[in-house]
Structures are given as C-alpha cells and as structure tokens.
Design a protein around this motif. Structure first.
Motif, PDB file in Angstrom:
ATOM      1  N   GLN A   1       0.634  -7.634  -4.049  1.00  0.00           N
ATOM      2  CA  GLN A   1       0.708  -6.383  -3.296  1.00  0.00           C
ATOM      3  C   GLN A   1       0.291  -5.246  -4.203  1.00  0.00           C
ATOM      4  N   THR A   2      -0.204  -4.188  -3.601  1.00  0.00           N
ATOM      5  CA  THR A   2      -0.622  -3.011  -4.351  1.00  0.00           C
ATOM      6  C   THR A   2       0.237  -1.826  -3.934  1.00  0.00           C
ATOM      7  N   PHE A   3       0.624  -1.017  -4.928  1.00  0.00           N
ATOM      8  CA  PHE A   3       1.250   0.276  -4.656  1.00  0.00           C
ATOM      9  C   PHE A   3       0.537   1.313  -5.504  1.00  0.00           C
ATOM     10  N   TYR A   4       0.715   2.574  -5.140  1.00  0.00           N
ATOM     11  CA  TYR A   4       0.038   3.672  -5.822  1.00  0.00           C
ATOM     12  C   TYR A   4       1.079   4.606  -6.408  1.00  0.00           C
ATOM     13  N   MET A   5       0.983   4.831  -7.712  1.00  0.00           N
ATOM     14  CA  MET A   5       1.906   5.737  -8.392  1.00  0.00           C
ATOM     15  C   MET A   5       1.289   7.129  -8.388  1.00  0.00           C
ATOM     16  N   HIS A   6       2.029   8.071  -7.831  1.00  0.00           N
ATOM     17  CA  HIS A   6       1.568   9.463  -7.778  1.00  0.00           C
ATOM     18  C   HIS A   6       2.496  10.287  -8.662  1.00  0.00           C
ATOM     19  N   GLN A   7       1.905  11.083  -9.536  1.00  0.00           N
ATOM     20  CA  GLN A   7       2.693  11.950 -10.407  1.00  0.00           C
ATOM     21  C   GLN A   7       2.112  13.362 -10.296  1.00  0.00           C
ATOM     22  N   ALA A   8       3.001  14.338 -10.269  1.00  0.00           N
ATOM     23  CA  ALA A   8       2.548  15.730 -10.195  1.00  0.00           C
ATOM     24  C   ALA A   8       1.800  16.074 -11.465  1.00  0.00           C
ATOM     25  N   SER A   9       0.851  16.968 -11.353  1.00  0.00           N
ATOM     26  CA  SER A   9       0.058  17.372 -12.501  1.00  0.00           C
ATOM     27  C   SER A   9       0.314  18.823 -12.809  1.00  0.00           C
TER      28      SER A   9
ATOM     29  N   GLU B   1       0.811  -1.226   0.000  1.00  0.00           N
ATOM     30  CA  GLU B   1       0.000   0.000   0.000  1.00  0.00           C
ATOM     31  C   GLU B   1       0.842   1.273   0.000  1.00  0.00           C
ATOM     32  N   THR B   2       2.079   1.195  -0.504  1.00  0.00           N
ATOM     33  CA  THR B   2       2.965   2.351  -0.563  1.00  0.00           C
ATOM     34  C   THR B   2       2.528   3.297  -1.670  1.00  0.00           C
ATOM     35  N   THR B   3       2.686   4.595  -1.440  1.00  0.00           N
ATOM     36  CA  THR B   3       2.492   5.595  -2.486  1.00  0.00           C
ATOM     37  C   THR B   3       3.871   6.013  -2.978  1.00  0.00           C
ATOM     38  N   VAL B   4       4.102   5.830  -4.280  1.00  0.00           N
ATOM     39  CA  VAL B   4       5.379   6.176  -4.894  1.00  0.00           C
ATOM     40  C   VAL B   4       5.185   7.486  -5.653  1.00  0.00           C
ATOM     41  N   ARG B   5       6.025   8.465  -5.359  1.00  0.00           N
ATOM     42  CA  ARG B   5       5.938   9.755  -6.031  1.00  0.00           C
ATOM     43  C   ARG B   5       7.080   9.857  -7.033  1.00  0.00           C
ATOM     44  N   ASP B   6       6.752   9.714  -8.316  1.00  0.00           N
ATOM     45  CA  ASP B   6       7.766   9.786  -9.364  1.00  0.00           C
ATOM     46  C   ASP B   6       7.090  10.206 -10.672  1.00  0.00           C
ATOM     47  N   ASN B   7       7.522  11.350 -11.228  1.00  0.00           N
ATOM     48  CA  ASN B   7       6.892  11.873 -12.439  1.00  0.00           C
ATOM     49  C   ASN B   7       7.206  11.044 -13.686  1.00  0.00           C
ATOM     50  N   GLN B   8       8.273  10.241 -13.670  1.00  0.00           N
ATOM     51  CA  GLN B   8       8.583   9.369 -14.800  1.00  0.00           C
ATOM     52  C   GLN B   8       7.938   7.988 -14.644  1.00  0.00           C
ATOM     53  N   GLY B   9       7.225   7.768 -13.558  1.00  0.00           N
ATOM     54  CA  GLY B   9       6.541   6.500 -13.340  1.00  0.00           C
ATOM     55  C   GLY B   9       7.500   5.357 -13.078  1.00  0.00           C
ATOM     56  N   ARG B  10       8.563   5.609 -12.294  1.00  0.00           N
ATOM     57  CA  ARG B  10       9.560   4.581 -11.984  1.00  0.00           C
ATOM     58  C   ARG B  10       9.329   4.026 -10.585  1.00  0.00           C
ATOM     59  N   ILE B  11       9.614   2.725 -10.472  1.00  0.00           N
ATOM     60  CA  ILE B  11       9.576   2.082  -9.159  1.00  0.00           C
ATOM     61  C   ILE B  11      10.588   0.944  -9.152  1.00  0.00           C
ATOM     62  N   ALA B  12      11.275   0.792  -8.033  1.00  0.00           N
ATOM     63  CA  ALA B  12      12.185  -0.333  -7.835  1.00  0.00           C
ATOM     64  C   ALA B  12      11.460  -1.371  -6.981  1.00  0.00           C
ATOM     65  N   ILE B  13      11.451  -2.611  -7.454  1.00  0.00           N
ATOM     66  CA  ILE B  13      10.820  -3.706  -6.727  1.00  0.00           C
ATOM     67  C   ILE B  13      11.896  -4.743  -6.426  1.00  0.00           C
ATOM     68  N   THR B  14      12.012  -5.117  -5.157  1.00  0.00           N
ATOM     69  CA  THR B  14      13.027  -6.074  -4.737  1.00  0.00           C
ATOM     70  C   THR B  14      12.368  -7.202  -3.964  1.00  0.00           C
ATOM     71  N   ALA B  15      12.749  -8.430  -4.322  1.00  0.00           N
ATOM     72  CA  ALA B  15      12.237  -9.619  -3.644  1.00  0.00           C
ATOM     73  C   ALA B  15      13.394 -10.537  -3.302  1.00  0.00           C
ATOM     74  N   ARG B  16      13.189 -11.358  -2.261  1.00  0.00           N
ATOM     75  CA  ARG B  16      14.237 -12.272  -1.811  1.00  0.00           C
ATOM     76  C   ARG B  16      13.647 -13.669  -1.667  1.00  0.00           C
ATOM     77  N   LEU B  17      14.359 -14.679  -2.195  1.00  0.00           N
ATOM     78  CA  LEU B  17      13.946 -16.073  -2.107  1.00  0.00           C
ATOM     79  C   LEU B  17      14.742 -16.752  -1.003  1.00  0.00           C
ATOM     80  N   SER B  18      14.038 -17.488  -0.144  1.00  0.00           N
ATOM     81  CA  SER B  18      14.750 -18.262   0.865  1.00  0.00           C
ATOM     82  C   SER B  18      14.157 -19.657   0.937  1.00  0.00           C
ATOM     83  N   PRO B  19      14.984 -20.686   1.000  1.00  0.00           N
ATOM     84  CA  PRO B  19      16.426 -20.645   0.814  1.00  0.00           C
ATOM     85  C   PRO B  19      16.756 -20.298  -0.639  1.00  0.00           C
TER      86      PRO B  19
END
Length: 184
Positions: A168-176, A97-115
């Motif tokens: 999971q859901t995230f929200y992309m916020h861009q300035a208008s 439920e994170t809000t990402v603020r980026d005018n180019q619509g970029r997001i970094a997503i990181t996941a980890r596998l165990s083991p």
C-alpha cells in the motif's frame, strides 16, 4: 530458342532458386548446437560436432518470465502455509492512498492477522524492514515528505511466513516554512 521455351527455362530456374532459398532457410533454423564441458569445467557452445559434444535441442521457442520488481526477502519460497490453515493479513490503517499530515513524519500502521496465530508481525517500509513485534500495531517516526510504500508480514514462531499484506502507498505531507510564511 523460341520465346515459349525461354519462358519455361526461366520459370524452371526461378522455381529452383525458390527451393534452394527455402532449403537454406530451413537448414539454418534447424542447425544443431553442441555443448562441450571442458576439463577445467568451463562450458563451450559450438555449431561444430566435436568428439564428446552433446547436441542440444533448440526446437522449442525460448522464453523468459521476468520477476516482479521489488519483491522483499520475506516473500520468498518460505510462504507455505500449514495444511488446513489459510492466513490473511488485513491492513486496518491507514487506508490505501491516504495523505498523512504530520510535521514530525509520524504514522501509525495497524494490521490484523486472521485467524490469529502466535508469532511476529514485520513492517516493511520502502522495501526495508523497519520493525518486528508480536502485535500488528507499529508507530513510525521521522519520515520525510512524499510517497511511501509498505506492507506487513506475519511469521510463526519458527520464522515461516504465514501471510503478507498487499503493498500500500501513503503520502506524508509536512508543512513548509516556505509556504504561508507571511513574507510576500
């Protein structure tokens, strides 16, 4: 005919009517359905006993289980895990439920596998596969503003799915340009 005899006759008729209705109801619910496979392979169902017809037992309650919506292709029946191994994918970032603020619509997503295991990570964004690589770090660009749902899967070198993260859901916020433009 006396009043008492008349009432006994009416009572007997109403009991008979109730029995007839009960029998009719039972016979309708216990009606046999027949299945016939015709020469051309088509299947016909009927309530008439036709030679070669197979009676069907419909005494049990019919029920249907609806599948979960938006199940991606990678989460199909090949999610078996090797014996003794229990894999789990944890999404490190972004938080749910994170809000990402980026005018180019970029997001970094990181996941980890165990083991850890050799294979590929696959990123699914809005039910479409957008990337595959050997590490669990993805950079997505060009997203429009709004809500986006993602999950990450991991496969071994044979393509068998080892694990899948929860969606999971995230929200992309861009300035208008329409907001805070200085023109009032």
């Amino acid at each position: 005919m006396s009043w008492k005899c008349y009432m006994n006759a009416v009572k007997g008729k109403s009991t008979a009517i109730i029995l007839l209705v009960a029998l009719a109801t039972f016979s309708v619910s216990a009606q046999v359905i027949y299945k016939i496979v015709q020469e051309d392979g088509t299947v016909l169902y009927t309530d008439q006993p036709i030679p070669g017809a197979e009676p069907l037992d419909l005494s049990e309650v019919n029920s249907a289980v609806m599948p979960r919506l938006a199940t991606p292709p990678s989460q199909s029946s090949n999610t078996e895990q090797p014996e003794g191994e229990s894999y789990k994918i944890e999404v490190v970032s972004p938080a749910p439920e994170t809000t990402v603020r980026d005018n180019q619509g970029r997001i970094a997503i990181t996941a980890r596998l165990s083991p850890t295991a050799n294979g590929q990570f696959h990123l699914w964004l809005n039910n479409q596969k957008v990337g595959s690589q050997t590490s669990g770090s993805f950079m997505v660009e060009g997203l429009n503003r709004g809500a986006h749902t993602f999950f990450v899967t991991a496969t071994d070198n044979t393509g068998k799915t080892l694990a899948s993260s929860d969606p999971q859901t995230f929200y992309m916020h861009q300035a208008s340009a329409l907001v805070n433009s200085g023109n009032r």
